[in-house]
Design a protein around this motif. Sequence first.
Motif, short mmCIF file in Angstrom:
data_model
loop_
_atom_site.label_atom_id
_atom_site.label_comp_id
_atom_site.label_asym_id
_atom_site.label_seq_id
_atom_site.Cartn_x
_atom_site.Cartn_y
_atom_site.Cartn_z
N PHE A 102 37.50 33.50 45.89
CA PHE A 102 36.80 34.42 44.99
C PHE A 102 37.81 35.28 44.26
N ALA A 103 37.34 35.86 43.17
CA ALA A 103 38.09 36.96 42.57
C ALA A 103 37.65 38.24 43.27
N PHE A 104 38.57 39.17 43.46
CA PHE A 104 38.16 40.39 44.16
C PHE A 104 38.69 41.61 43.44
N ARG A 105 38.04 42.72 43.76
CA ARG A 105 38.54 44.01 43.29
C ARG A 105 38.37 45.00 44.44
N THR A 250 34.72 44.09 46.47
CA THR A 250 33.69 43.32 45.79
C THR A 250 34.25 41.98 45.36
N LEU A 251 33.38 40.99 45.34
CA LEU A 251 33.78 39.62 44.99
C LEU A 251 33.10 39.21 43.69
N ALA A 252 33.76 38.34 42.97
CA ALA A 252 33.20 37.81 41.74
C ALA A 252 33.65 36.36 41.64
N PRO A 253 32.93 35.56 40.86
CA PRO A 253 33.37 34.16 40.73
C PRO A 253 34.72 34.08 40.04
#
Lengths: 259, 292
Positions: A102-105, A250-253
């Motif tokens: 995942f992409a994360f922040r 938080t995760l993002a596609p």
Amino acid sequence: MTYLSRIRINPLRAASRKLLANPRAMHGAVAGGITGTPDSERVLWRLDTDNPHRPHLYILTRSKPDWTHIVEQAGWPGAEGEHAAIRDYTPLLAQIATGREFAFRLTANPVQNTATPDKATPTQAARLEAARLEGRQTRGLRIGHRTANAQLHWLLQRTERWGFTIPPSRVDPPAPGLAPTNETADADPPREVRITARQRHSFAKGGNGRVVLHTATFEGHLRITDPDAFTERLLNGIGPAKSYGCGLLTLAPLTNRST
Amino acid sequence: MTSTPPHPTHTRPAERHDPLPDGADHGGEEAVLLLRLAGPLQSWGDRSVFNRRETRPEPTKSGVLGLLAAAEGRAREDRLDDLTQLRLGIRVDQPGTLLRDYHTVSDYRGRPLLQAGVSAKGRQKPTSPAKNTHITIRYYLQDAVFVAALAGPAPLLRTLDTAVRHPAYPLALGRRSCPPTQPVSLGLRDTSDLRQALEAEPWQAARHVRNEQGRRNSYPTHVDLSATIEDPDGDDVRHDVPQSFHPRSRSYTSRRVRHLWIPTPTGFTTPTNNDQPRQPSAGHDPFALLGW
């Protein structure tokens, strides 16, 4: 059940100025949206100011929250659109599996704990001295990492414990003659993470003293290695200062990249 | 009068001399001439004087027009009005690297060098105290490749195209010591739009550079190359439009330019998943994974 909320903040309003400037005020506003007692659940939040004129507040709660008060005081109560989006977090938790990427922040407060600081402030020195005289064990001092390098190192050292790894980044080969020699080559390859924002917060708490926080916002890729540990960190946060907007991962596609 | 800033190439007096037989009113037939400016060394100075000779990272209009004038066999005193009216666009196909040339100048007889001041007889005086060596610094671009596009009247460009293929004087890339590699002229294009002409032209970088870039970026069908295009509404100014190359009265005016990126075909046909143009990052949206 777990819920992720996103609230639009109107930065021109008096109440939102206070919230945006002071993590303690924001903590109060966030806690006000939870029906339970303050200690009933771990609430995580983060302020995303990708566009400083349209900041978004993300909040992760266990119970279903109500953000009417924030929208009324710091949002656009009369505007159309979704003032506060509240979504069930279960679809994401169902996707947590070993090997998923995942992409994360993450906005975190990287600190180190030490009982022997290089240069203690007068207050810290007095506390350490008192403990020494009384012959009791004292809790180590939490000292914030203040350089980007130390903050990044703090994250990379701990990711394995939190159930994920950050894959090495794709690096173009250096120009001829600029290849690192054995002496200068770093043992750690560069990783797919970068610090997008760093901030020092200082705000009053109670009547005496101030809270000083050094936060860093990390963005990058992650690969899950331990789903249980990862879910635990996703729901309970990472690092200290969780009340003050730190620790929400938080995760993002992943976007399509040329890798 | 409006308050628009004067634009030198557009405020030229209407009674300008035009050596072309068909004149400027030739029914609007326009074309673009493409030149490939490549060579081991190039040097495109625009304001350098005395001992430090710098180079711009891109060819200057005076340099390109000088090359064309040399190809046509014009003398330095000849008029340039027909050439300066051409609009110039430069695409950087291979930026090259900067070379600093440390250079010394001295008199082979061991005499002191001359100063700028002249004696009563009009002769240059020797330096005092005696200076036997000048140090000069000259900058070059090594291994650079540019595509220059010149838009203007088709008949004029047709003449220039022929001249570049059969030049009267040896051609040079900004300085006599920098000969170009062949071919210099890529021919005429039937369009009056500089950008359009540059977009259609394949990438001219050396094969090893193209292959290296392709290998790194999984062989894209297009690359974005930086370009500078002459545009009256441009946001930047270049002071490199020659009024005359006359040895005793060289003078320049300025022109407005615009910087842009030009998607250029690479010639790679390998199917990849990188064909779509690169999207700007959409930011981080945690809700994207929640089924929304």
